[in-house]
Enzyme design. Structure first.
Site, PDB file in Angstrom:
ATOM      1  N   TYR A 143       0.818  -1.216   0.000  1.00  0.00           N
ATOM      2  CA  TYR A 143       0.000   0.000   0.000  1.00  0.00           C
ATOM      3  C   TYR A 143       0.853   1.268   0.000  1.00  0.00           C
ATOM      4  O   TYR A 143       0.418   2.311  -0.482  1.00  0.00           O
ATOM      5  CB  TYR A 143      -0.922   0.030   1.225  1.00  0.00           C
ATOM      6  CG  TYR A 143      -2.243  -0.668   1.027  1.00  0.00           C
ATOM      7  CD1 TYR A 143      -2.301  -2.001   0.665  1.00  0.00           C
ATOM      8  CD2 TYR A 143      -3.439   0.014   1.228  1.00  0.00           C
ATOM      9  CE1 TYR A 143      -3.516  -2.647   0.504  1.00  0.00           C
ATOM     10  CE2 TYR A 143      -4.660  -0.623   1.065  1.00  0.00           C
ATOM     11  CZ  TYR A 143      -4.692  -1.949   0.711  1.00  0.00           C
ATOM     12  OH  TYR A 143      -5.898  -2.574   0.551  1.00  0.00           O
ATOM     13  N   LYS A 194       2.951 -15.209   1.810  1.00  0.00           N
ATOM     14  CA  LYS A 194       3.310 -16.025   0.652  1.00  0.00           C
ATOM     15  C   LYS A 194       4.823 -16.231   0.659  1.00  0.00           C
ATOM     16  O   LYS A 194       5.544 -15.734  -0.210  1.00  0.00           O
ATOM     17  CB  LYS A 194       2.846 -15.335  -0.651  1.00  0.00           C
ATOM     18  CG  LYS A 194       1.348 -15.446  -0.903  1.00  0.00           C
ATOM     19  CD  LYS A 194       0.913 -16.818  -1.403  1.00  0.00           C
ATOM     20  CE  LYS A 194       1.349 -17.042  -2.842  1.00  0.00           C
ATOM     21  NZ  LYS A 194       0.982 -18.432  -3.291  1.00  0.00           N
ATOM     22  N   ASP A 227      -3.030 -17.909   0.100  1.00  0.00           N
ATOM     23  CA  ASP A 227      -4.033 -18.474  -0.816  1.00  0.00           C
ATOM     24  C   ASP A 227      -4.752 -19.644  -0.165  1.00  0.00           C
ATOM     25  O   ASP A 227      -5.980 -19.781  -0.268  1.00  0.00           O
ATOM     26  CB  ASP A 227      -3.400 -18.862  -2.163  1.00  0.00           C
ATOM     27  CG  ASP A 227      -2.193 -19.783  -2.038  1.00  0.00           C
ATOM     28  OD1 ASP A 227      -1.636 -19.905  -0.920  1.00  0.00           O
ATOM     29  OD2 ASP A 227      -1.800 -20.382  -3.061  1.00  0.00           O
ATOM     30  N   ASP A 251      -6.616  -7.140   3.488  1.00  0.00           N
ATOM     31  CA  ASP A 251      -7.729  -6.490   2.783  1.00  0.00           C
ATOM     32  C   ASP A 251      -8.598  -7.556   2.108  1.00  0.00           C
ATOM     33  O   ASP A 251      -9.820  -7.567   2.249  1.00  0.00           O
ATOM     34  CB  ASP A 251      -7.164  -5.510   1.756  1.00  0.00           C
ATOM     35  CG  ASP A 251      -8.251  -4.750   1.019  1.00  0.00           C
ATOM     36  OD1 ASP A 251      -9.209  -4.300   1.677  1.00  0.00           O
ATOM     37  OD2 ASP A 251      -8.147  -4.613  -0.216  1.00  0.00           O
ATOM     38  N   ASP A 255     -12.425  -9.245   3.536  1.00  0.00           N
ATOM     39  CA  ASP A 255     -13.654  -9.126   2.734  1.00  0.00           C
ATOM     40  C   ASP A 255     -14.303 -10.495   2.541  1.00  0.00           C
ATOM     41  O   ASP A 255     -15.528 -10.636   2.611  1.00  0.00           O
ATOM     42  CB  ASP A 255     -13.352  -8.526   1.348  1.00  0.00           C
ATOM     43  CG  ASP A 255     -13.772  -7.069   1.232  1.00  0.00           C
ATOM     44  OD1 ASP A 255     -13.645  -6.348   2.247  1.00  0.00           O
ATOM     45  OD2 ASP A 255     -14.229  -6.647   0.157  1.00  0.00           O
TER      46      ASP A 255
HETATM   47  C1  IPM Z   1     -10.564  -1.374   3.462  1.00  0.00           C
HETATM   48  C2  IPM Z   1     -10.755  -0.689   2.149  1.00  0.00           C
HETATM   49  C3  IPM Z   1      -9.589   0.252   1.906  1.00  0.00           C
HETATM   50  C4  IPM Z   1      -8.332  -0.592   1.817  1.00  0.00           C
HETATM   51  C5  IPM Z   1      -9.741   1.176   0.683  1.00  0.00           C
HETATM   52  C6  IPM Z   1     -11.009   1.984   0.739  1.00  0.00           C
HETATM   53  C7  IPM Z   1      -8.544   2.072   0.528  1.00  0.00           C
HETATM   54  O1  IPM Z   1     -10.921  -1.620   1.140  1.00  0.00           O
HETATM   55  O2  IPM Z   1     -10.436  -0.681   4.495  1.00  0.00           O
HETATM   56  O3  IPM Z   1     -10.566  -2.609   3.496  1.00  0.00           O
HETATM   57  O4  IPM Z   1      -8.003  -1.125   0.748  1.00  0.00           O
HETATM   58  O5  IPM Z   1      -7.667  -0.723   2.836  1.00  0.00           O
HETATM   59 MG    MG Z   2     -11.071  -3.644   1.824  1.00  0.00          MG
END
Ligand code: IPM
Ligand code: MG
Length: 361
Positions: A143, A194, A227, A251, A255
């Site tokens: 990042y 990884k 993975d 990240d 999700d």
């Molecule tokens: C998260 C989001 C952020 C990230 C974006 C909005 C920059 O997806 O907080 O998970 O990638 O960290």
């Molecule tokens: Mg995210």
């Protein structure tokens, strides 16, 4: 009476409407716990770009730094995608906030409320009772790594560059958070990287192993390739207690885990540094498709406020009460994202009403 300074950054899309419900819960805490919240509202993301020409102004950053906790909604929307300079895109405001406050530890609990086990895209028995804590490194890695950019190649064509970069010190400080958290939970950490492909992953594995042996031998540590971790999350997610991972893998994996819990609208997060204020935000985004329609689920934002109570404001009891009220509200009402037959369908404010009602009884 204790007064806490809170910076509130509703942001874009559904941000303002979910944060409105958070304010109602804050008012309840003030009434019942003898504290007062001095709230300063600020702009972040696309709305800040429209107003100030930048997605996070220096003034807002200074206000945030000086507060006890920062509550954020969400950033981003299609009207800014590719329409503003890359370094001024809405997400850049959030990344600046994380970086400038050195919020390196992102805690993302993924819990499946029993009432919601049927809302998950996975079978009830796979997810019921799920309780995972992601500890995601948030201030480093690809990042922020340099060099980065898009460059023209001498012979024609272009190249996009990002750099995965972790120092031993960065790995050690986030690992410490994961091990400390595991001690308060089920005592198990899976560290995901990884190492089979990336040197940064090799170093990650070595440093986690060393710290574990030196200081945390009582915690059960397993290394897992990121993975495979993704696969195991959808196959048998209840095997996990704490998952320690880097910024990018965290990240993605968080999700995926969000869907195990029934809805992305349920997941809160806390981003903590070494002292200084924490940043509390839902894991979900700004959901521009439903913004302003009173459809968004405010639970992730409200649970993020509960995390603020616990980690920045020293009110663990109030946090417990808010979490219990959310659970109770889910017994009767549902927003569209988690709707199921037999429940009353409500909007953003209706979910807020139900949580307030549960808090007051
Ligand atoms: C998260 C989001 C952020 C990230 C974006 C909005 C920059 O997806 O907080 O998970 O990638 O960290
Ligand atoms: Mg995210």
């Amino acid at each position: 009476m204790t007064t806490y300074n809170i910076t509130m950054l509703p942001g874009d899309g559904i941000g303002p409407e979910i944060m409105r419900e958070v304010k109602r819960v804050m008012a309840w805490v003030e009434e019942t716990h003898g504290v007062s919240f001095d709230v300063t509202d600020g702009l972040i993301g696309g709305c800040a770009y429209e107003a100030d020409g930048v997605p996070l102004s220096d003034e807002t950053l200074a206000t945030a730094k000086a507060s006890d906790a920062i509550l954020m909604g969400a950033v981003g929307g299609p009207q800014w995608d590719g329409q503003v300079p890359y370094d001024k895109r809405p997400e850049a405001g959030l990344l600046r906030l994380r970086k400038e406050l050195d919020l390196f530890a992102n805690l993302r609990p993924a819990m499946c409320f029993d009432a919601l086990a049927d809302a998950s895209s996975l079978k009830r028995e796979i997810v019921a009772g799920l309780d995972i804590l992601f500890v995601r490194e948030l201030a480093g890695g690809v990042y922020f790594g340099e060099p980065r950019g898009i460059e023209n190649l001498p012979g024609g064509g272009r190249v996009g560059i990002n750099t995965q970069r972790y120092t031993d010190a960065e790995i050690i400080r986030i690992s410490r958070v994961a091990f400390d958290m595991a001690r308060k939970r089920d005592g198990r950490v899976h560290s995901a990287e990884k190492a089979n492909v990336m040197e940064a992953g090799v170093l990650w594995r070595e440093e986690v192993t060393k710290l574990h042996a030196a200081e945390y031998a009582d915690v059960k540590l397993e290394h897992i390739l990121a993975d495979n971790c993704a696969m195991q999350l959808v196959k048998a997610p209840k095997q996990f207690d704490v998952i320690l991972t880097d910024n990018l893998f965290g990240d993605l994996l968080s999700d995926a885990a969000a869907m195990l819990t029934g809805s992305l609208g349920m997941l809160p997060s806390a981003s903590l540094g070494d002292g200084g204020p924490g940043l509390y935000e839902p894991v979900h985004g700004s959901a521009p498709d439903i913004a302003g329609e009173n459809l968004a689920n405010p639970i992730a934002a409200i649970l993020s406020f509960a995390m603020a109570l616990r980690y920045s404001l020293n009110m663990g009891d109030a946090a417990d009460q808010v979490e219990a009220a959310v659970s109770k509200a889910l017994d009767s009402v549902r927003t569209g994202d988690i709707y199921a037959d037999g429940f009353t369908r409500v909007g953003t404010d209706g979910m807020g009403d139900a949580i307030l009602t549960a808090l007051k009884h």
